[in-house]
Design a protein around this motif. Structure first.
Motif, short mmCIF file in Angstrom:
data_model
loop_
_atom_site.label_atom_id
_atom_site.label_comp_id
_atom_site.label_asym_id
_atom_site.label_seq_id
_atom_site.Cartn_x
_atom_site.Cartn_y
_atom_site.Cartn_z
N MET A 207 -28.05 46.99 13.98
CA MET A 207 -28.03 45.76 14.74
C MET A 207 -27.35 44.64 13.96
SD MET A 207 -29.46 45.91 17.79
CE MET A 207 -30.02 44.24 18.08
N ALA A 208 -27.58 44.61 12.65
CA ALA A 208 -27.04 43.53 11.82
C ALA A 208 -25.59 43.78 11.42
CB ALA A 208 -27.90 43.38 10.57
N ASP A 209 -25.25 45.03 11.09
CA ASP A 209 -23.96 45.31 10.47
C ASP A 209 -23.02 46.18 11.31
OD1 ASP A 209 -24.95 43.93 8.27
OD2 ASP A 209 -25.72 45.74 7.32
N GLY A 210 -23.48 46.63 12.48
CA GLY A 210 -22.64 47.53 13.25
C GLY A 210 -22.67 48.94 12.67
N PHE A 211 -21.86 49.82 13.22
CA PHE A 211 -21.87 51.21 12.74
C PHE A 211 -21.08 51.35 11.45
CE2 PHE A 211 -20.03 55.46 12.52
CZ PHE A 211 -21.17 56.25 12.59
N GLU A 212 -19.86 50.85 11.44
CA GLU A 212 -19.00 51.00 10.27
C GLU A 212 -19.58 50.28 9.07
OE1 GLU A 212 -15.95 52.32 7.93
OE2 GLU A 212 -16.50 52.95 9.96
N GLY A 213 -20.16 49.10 9.30
CA GLY A 213 -20.68 48.30 8.18
C GLY A 213 -22.03 48.76 7.68
N ALA A 214 -22.70 49.62 8.41
CA ALA A 214 -24.03 50.09 8.01
C ALA A 214 -23.89 51.17 6.93
CB ALA A 214 -24.78 50.64 9.21
N SER A 215 -24.44 50.91 5.76
CA SER A 215 -24.38 51.90 4.68
C SER A 215 -25.69 52.67 4.62
CB SER A 215 -24.13 51.21 3.34
OG SER A 215 -25.28 50.51 2.91
N VAL A 216 -25.60 53.89 4.12
CA VAL A 216 -26.79 54.72 3.97
C VAL A 216 -27.76 54.07 3.00
CG1 VAL A 216 -27.65 56.95 3.16
CG2 VAL A 216 -25.57 56.84 4.55
N ASP A 217 -27.23 53.43 1.95
CA ASP A 217 -28.10 52.74 0.99
C ASP A 217 -28.90 51.63 1.66
OD1 ASP A 217 -27.39 54.24 -1.24
OD2 ASP A 217 -25.65 52.98 -1.69
N ASP A 218 -28.22 50.85 2.51
CA ASP A 218 -28.90 49.75 3.20
C ASP A 218 -29.96 50.28 4.16
OD1 ASP A 218 -27.44 47.86 1.85
OD2 ASP A 218 -25.96 47.59 3.45
#
Length: 205
Positions: free
Chosen positions: A26-37
């Protein structure tokens, strides 16, 4: 799915993973979402995360399916087939308009559009869990209403899709392109009421 896999996809940590993933997508989108986050937001290790979802796409699709299924189940729980068609349709329209402009629905739509060419399965999953599932349930209800003599519909599938589109009037495009970011309950209720009025004017028996 094997019994072991079915057991793996339940429990506290699995729910934590879904909640964390939802928050990050929701916050970062799909591409911006990292596994670490996602692992950090979920409060689990990366190893635990990968044991459930070895691919970020699979995790996104699970989040979309769970959220859409929850929305559909809420609507079904509110519907009483014994009530008049107008009342049932008003409940459905009220819930649908609110969902369409929700942060979740809008972000999922943006992600699916942004990733359409690289990962078309993302959009396919969201469509099947959301619009297609909702239309299927609407068709089931409309068939009952027709059999009771409350509605007169020849093409149930088309009518179900028309109902969904009526619930988008004014609000969907504005929300999707960011012209309007918030909608009052009065605005949404008015759209829902008008959608039902038009639908009943066309299909009321």
């Amino acid at each position: 799915m094997t019994e072991a896999a079915a057991i793996l996809r339940t429990g506290r940590k699995f729910d934590q993973v879904l909640r964390g993933a939802r928050e990050v997508f929701m916050a970062d989108g799909f591409e911006g979402a990292s596994v670490d986050d996602i692992a950090r937001a979920a409060g689990v290790s990366k190893a635990t995360l990968y044991s459930y979802f070895p691919d970020k796409r699979l995790l996104f699709m699970e989040v979309a399916q769970v959220e859409c299924r929850r929305m559909a189940e809420n609507v079904v729980a509110m519907v009483d087939d014994c009530k008049p068609a107008r009342e049932v349709l008003t409940i459905a329209a009220t819930e649908l308009t609110a969902f369409l402009v929700s942060d979740f629905s809008q972000q999922m739509f943006r992600i699916c559009i942004a990733e359409r060419d690289r990962f078309p399965e993302l959009g396919q999953t969201f469509y099947e869990a959301g619009p297609q599932n909702g239309q299927r349930q609407m068709v089931e209800y409309l068939e009952k209403a027709v059999n009771k003599g409350e509605l007169a519909i020849d093409n149930l599938q088309l009518a179900a899709e028309q109902f969904s589109e009526l619930c988008k009037v004014r609000i969907w495009t504005r929300a999707a392109i960011g012209v309007q970011k918030s909608f009052s309950k009065a605005e949404l209720d008015a759209i829902a009421t008008q959608a039902v009025d038009m639908f009943m004017a066309r299909y009321g028996a």
